[in-house]
Design an enzyme around this catalytic site. Sequence first.
Site, PDB file in Angstrom:
ATOM      1  N   HIS A 268      -1.464  -2.059  16.286  1.00  0.00           N
ATOM      2  CA  HIS A 268      -2.512  -2.696  15.486  1.00  0.00           C
ATOM      3  C   HIS A 268      -3.909  -2.584  16.089  1.00  0.00           C
ATOM      4  O   HIS A 268      -4.894  -2.912  15.435  1.00  0.00           O
ATOM      5  CB  HIS A 268      -2.156  -4.165  15.232  1.00  0.00           C
ATOM      6  CG  HIS A 268      -1.002  -4.316  14.292  1.00  0.00           C
ATOM      7  ND1 HIS A 268       0.307  -4.308  14.724  1.00  0.00           N
ATOM      8  CD2 HIS A 268      -0.953  -4.421  12.948  1.00  0.00           C
ATOM      9  CE1 HIS A 268       1.112  -4.424  13.676  1.00  0.00           C
ATOM     10  NE2 HIS A 268       0.377  -4.487  12.579  1.00  0.00           N
TER      11      HIS A 268
ATOM     12  N   LYS B 105      -2.762   5.134  11.500  1.00  0.00           N
ATOM     13  CA  LYS B 105      -1.759   4.662  10.544  1.00  0.00           C
ATOM     14  C   LYS B 105      -2.471   3.878   9.443  1.00  0.00           C
ATOM     15  O   LYS B 105      -3.261   2.984   9.727  1.00  0.00           O
ATOM     16  CB  LYS B 105      -0.781   3.739  11.280  1.00  0.00           C
ATOM     17  CG  LYS B 105       0.259   3.108  10.397  1.00  0.00           C
ATOM     18  CD  LYS B 105       1.106   2.139  11.197  1.00  0.00           C
ATOM     19  CE  LYS B 105       2.096   1.409  10.305  1.00  0.00           C
ATOM     20  NZ  LYS B 105       2.283   0.016  10.696  1.00  0.00           N
TER      21      LYS B 105
ATOM     22  N   HIS C  16       0.846  -1.204   0.000  1.00  0.00           N
ATOM     23  CA  HIS C  16       0.000   0.000   0.000  1.00  0.00           C
ATOM     24  C   HIS C  16       0.882   1.255   0.000  1.00  0.00           C
ATOM     25  O   HIS C  16       2.111   1.166  -0.060  1.00  0.00           O
ATOM     26  CB  HIS C  16      -1.012  -0.022   1.148  1.00  0.00           C
ATOM     27  CG  HIS C  16      -0.425  -0.046   2.530  1.00  0.00           C
ATOM     28  ND1 HIS C  16       0.378   0.951   3.028  1.00  0.00           N
ATOM     29  CD2 HIS C  16      -0.523  -0.957   3.529  1.00  0.00           C
ATOM     30  CE1 HIS C  16       0.735   0.677   4.269  1.00  0.00           C
ATOM     31  NE2 HIS C  16       0.205  -0.495   4.596  1.00  0.00           N
TER      32      HIS C  16
ATOM     33  N   LYS D 232      -3.322  -2.308   5.942  1.00  0.00           N
ATOM     34  CA  LYS D 232      -4.263  -3.285   5.395  1.00  0.00           C
ATOM     35  C   LYS D 232      -5.144  -3.833   6.499  1.00  0.00           C
ATOM     36  O   LYS D 232      -6.311  -4.105   6.301  1.00  0.00           O
ATOM     37  CB  LYS D 232      -3.489  -4.438   4.751  1.00  0.00           C
ATOM     38  CG  LYS D 232      -3.063  -4.126   3.329  1.00  0.00           C
ATOM     39  CD  LYS D 232      -4.176  -4.379   2.342  1.00  0.00           C
ATOM     40  CE  LYS D 232      -4.105  -3.441   1.210  1.00  0.00           C
ATOM     41  NZ  LYS D 232      -3.913  -3.768  -0.093  1.00  0.00           N
TER      42      LYS D 232
ATOM     43  N   HIS E 256       4.071   1.482   2.284  1.00  0.00           N
ATOM     44  CA  HIS E 256       5.276   0.758   1.855  1.00  0.00           C
ATOM     45  C   HIS E 256       5.963   1.506   0.709  1.00  0.00           C
ATOM     46  O   HIS E 256       7.187   1.629   0.670  1.00  0.00           O
ATOM     47  CB  HIS E 256       4.921  -0.656   1.381  1.00  0.00           C
ATOM     48  CG  HIS E 256       4.125  -1.438   2.381  1.00  0.00           C
ATOM     49  ND1 HIS E 256       2.889  -1.958   2.108  1.00  0.00           N
ATOM     50  CD2 HIS E 256       4.388  -1.757   3.680  1.00  0.00           C
ATOM     51  CE1 HIS E 256       2.432  -2.590   3.183  1.00  0.00           C
ATOM     52  NE2 HIS E 256       3.321  -2.469   4.148  1.00  0.00           N
TER      53      HIS E 256
ATOM     54  N   CYS F 273       2.367  -9.686  19.769  1.00  0.00           N
ATOM     55  CA  CYS F 273       1.494  -9.199  18.687  1.00  0.00           C
ATOM     56  C   CYS F 273       1.985  -9.817  17.381  1.00  0.00           C
ATOM     57  O   CYS F 273       3.120  -9.562  16.965  1.00  0.00           O
ATOM     58  CB  CYS F 273       1.518  -7.678  18.594  1.00  0.00           C
ATOM     59  SG  CYS F 273       0.681  -7.099  17.090  1.00  0.00           S
TER      60      CYS F 273
ATOM     61  N   CYS G  39      -2.612  -4.437  21.179  1.00  0.00           N
ATOM     62  CA  CYS G  39      -1.344  -3.887  20.674  1.00  0.00           C
ATOM     63  C   CYS G  39      -1.560  -2.413  20.350  1.00  0.00           C
ATOM     64  O   CYS G  39      -2.546  -2.069  19.687  1.00  0.00           O
ATOM     65  CB  CYS G  39      -0.920  -4.637  19.404  1.00  0.00           C
ATOM     66  SG  CYS G  39       0.314  -3.737  18.448  1.00  0.00           S
TER      67      CYS G  39
ATOM     68  N   CYS H 229       2.864  -7.197  14.652  1.00  0.00           N
ATOM     69  CA  CYS H 229       4.215  -6.620  14.781  1.00  0.00           C
ATOM     70  C   CYS H 229       5.283  -7.710  14.769  1.00  0.00           C
ATOM     71  O   CYS H 229       6.460  -7.416  14.653  1.00  0.00           O
ATOM     72  CB  CYS H 229       4.371  -5.857  16.090  1.00  0.00           C
ATOM     73  SG  CYS H 229       3.360  -4.397  16.250  1.00  0.00           S
TER      74      CYS H 229
HETATM   75  N1  MSP Z   1       9.031  -7.019   7.802  1.00  0.00           N
HETATM   76  C1  MSP Z   1       9.184  -5.937   8.698  1.00  0.00           C
HETATM   77  C2  MSP Z   1      10.449  -5.172   8.399  1.00  0.00           C
HETATM   78  C3  MSP Z   1      11.707  -5.981   8.481  1.00  0.00           C
HETATM   79  S1  MSP Z   1      13.104  -5.023   8.074  1.00  0.00           S
HETATM   80  C4  MSP Z   1      14.413  -5.962   8.493  1.00  0.00           C
HETATM   81  C5  MSP Z   1       7.979  -5.007   8.570  1.00  0.00           C
HETATM   82  N2  MSP Z   1       7.299  -5.086   7.442  1.00  0.00           N
HETATM   83  S2  MSP Z   1       5.979  -4.234   7.105  1.00  0.00           S
HETATM   84  O1  MSP Z   1       5.615  -4.629   5.783  1.00  0.00           O
HETATM   85  O2  MSP Z   1       5.001  -4.400   8.125  1.00  0.00           O
HETATM   86  O3  MSP Z   1       6.385  -2.752   7.170  1.00  0.00           O
HETATM   87  C6  MSP Z   1       7.437  -2.284   6.430  1.00  0.00           C
HETATM   88  C7  MSP Z   1       7.566  -0.793   6.507  1.00  0.00           C
HETATM   89  O4  MSP Z   1       6.403  -0.163   6.010  1.00  0.00           O
HETATM   90  C8  MSP Z   1       7.810  -0.259   7.909  1.00  0.00           C
HETATM   91  O5  MSP Z   1       8.904   0.647   7.851  1.00  0.00           O
HETATM   92  C9  MSP Z   1       6.555   0.494   8.222  1.00  0.00           C
HETATM   93  O6  MSP Z   1       6.809   1.615   9.005  1.00  0.00           O
HETATM   94  C10 MSP Z   1       6.125   0.928   6.830  1.00  0.00           C
HETATM   95  N3  MSP Z   1       4.729   1.288   6.826  1.00  0.00           N
HETATM   96  C11 MSP Z   1       3.650   0.466   6.953  1.00  0.00           C
HETATM   97  N4  MSP Z   1       2.538   1.250   7.025  1.00  0.00           N
HETATM   98  C12 MSP Z   1       2.883   2.555   6.947  1.00  0.00           C
HETATM   99  C13 MSP Z   1       2.192   3.751   6.834  1.00  0.00           C
HETATM  100  N5  MSP Z   1       0.893   3.824   6.926  1.00  0.00           N
HETATM  101  N6  MSP Z   1       2.916   4.872   6.594  1.00  0.00           N
HETATM  102  C14 MSP Z   1       4.271   4.852   6.372  1.00  0.00           C
HETATM  103  N7  MSP Z   1       4.944   3.748   6.470  1.00  0.00           N
HETATM  104  C15 MSP Z   1       4.318   2.620   6.982  1.00  0.00           C
HETATM  105  O7  MSP Z   1       7.746  -4.222   9.473  1.00  0.00           O
END
Ligand code: MSP
Length: 538
Positions: free
Chosen positions: A165, A313, A28, A316, A31, A137, A162, A140
């Site tokens: 979440h 935040k 999304h 999904k 990411h 969680c 959490c 997380c």
């Molecule tokens: N798999 C772990 C990261 C491991 S790194 C060795 C993880 N994955 S994640 O897919 O949940 O999130 C990845 C990144 O996306 C994180 O840096 C998280 O902050 C970012 N984001 C997820 N949702 C977000 C927003 N709504 N806004 C900005 N970034 C956010 O955590």
Amino acid sequence: MAATGEEQQGAKAFYVTTPIYYVNDAPHLGHAYTTVAGDVLTRWHRQRGEKVWYLTGTDEHGQKVMRTAEANGVSPQEWCDRLVEEAWKPLWEHLEIANDDFIRTTQERHTARVREFVQDLYDKGEIYQGSYEGPYCVGCEEYKAPGDLLDGEGEWAGQKLCPVHKKPVDILKEENYFFRLSEYGPKLLEHYERHPEFIQPESARNEVVSFVRRGLEDLSISRSTFDWGVKVPWDDKHVIYVWIDALLNYATAVGYGSDQAKFEETFPADVHLVGKDILRFHAVIWPAMLMAQGLPLPGKVVAHGWLMVGGEKMSKSNLTGIKPQDLTGHFGVDAYRWYFLRGIQFGQDGSFSWEDFSVRYTSELANDYGNLASRVAAMVNKYFDGLLPEAKGAGEAEQAVRDGLAKAVAEADRRIGDELDFSGGILAVFDFVKQVNGYLTEQQPWKVAKDTSPEAQERLATILYTAAESLRACAVLLNPVMPRTSGLLWDSLGAEAALGPLAEQRVQDAARWGQLPAGSTVTKGAVLFPRLEEPKDA
Ligand code: MSP
């Protein structure tokens, strides 16, 4: 001028990473935000002439991914393969992300090295067996401190939630292996002290420092209640905790344990880009793991804020995840890349709205920048048959434009390249665009053109050369942010013939005046930022 990539063979690369993303679902906007930021940063450094390595990838083990695969009736590996090939890699291609590698934690090049790393720590006495009970969680993939949990209400009354979440945590009790993280507190604090730039921004640094000062607990690094992970080498009833597995990607992807030359040329990362929710993993656990192994620590861990929807935040799991393709179809990929970095101060949370995007697109991209490019090309065609005229003499007004450009280049280079202040850097370039528009409004070339005297024609030539040369610099400076439209502008200015490919232009050299030669063929070219269509549901 900076040395080129080839001249720097053997030198350490400027190494930037994104987090590796969980493949429990499609990407999304949140990411894409990090990945675009990393792409702009690395493209900027490439255009400084530096050797660069940009890594992204996917985090495929753990309960979160396993549960999603089960819910979809396929094996975890099948699920990961499908999501990576059908959702993640295509999105990065669509957004023109120029990553040098894409690591998947299920790849043998990763899993084999993770086992070696953990075995090494075990052999050194850094890992011991124990048991743990606490709230976990799965969203997380983290044990939570009881004090951080929220009290559930409504359907979750009486349960603990959490804080990220807003869902109930699981209470886990397991026999686990533990890493002696608690012993690294003083060394970590000393490192933060000696390297104030290590954690950015300042607020993130303060949070980590006070967290570590409160005292660290040892970290459970294995799980035994499910098996979707890398097996603990000395005890195959356990899999390695997904975060230990995941963090190691930053080493395994660049040759740790397999290609020493590549490893030395690349590791450690200069910049780990992370969202603020995963800061502690990167600024506490990761450096402690490296210290335990005697490996060098990264240059900076830079935490950005969250993209918010309705004050929460975007994610999904709370059904607010918006697909980047929903926006790029309407605004275009370049505008998308530009918008989130331009509109949100990197490090702060920011909310996104369709209206705000439309307003900024129309005023800054279409009216200020796109119109400037099309007006200049149209006038060179109308008054000089499409051949860029020679500037004869420059007055005060032209000097002001050159000074404005020098300022914009210095500021953008510092802010984007060094400080990761993307919005400040982009703004510096767009202030310059405004200045050039103001220059044309004052000089009124369309009026000057009506006077056929040689002096007036010379003046006209100077004005249009000044505007075109300014646009040449804008194309160079905006190329890392908006590669497609910058390429169109480069073509329309006929710049490639004399100056070569756009990606090879040095950002720090962009203010050197007079690079675009007189006589270049200027064509009207495509409209850089077409007028937006009404959204279908409007
Ligand atoms: N798999 C772990 C990261 C491991 S790194 C060795 C993880 N994955 S994640 O897919 O949940 O999130 C990845 C990144 O996306 C994180 O840096 C998280 O902050 C970012 N984001 C997820 N949702 C977000 C927003 N709504 N806004 C900005 N970034 C956010 O955590």
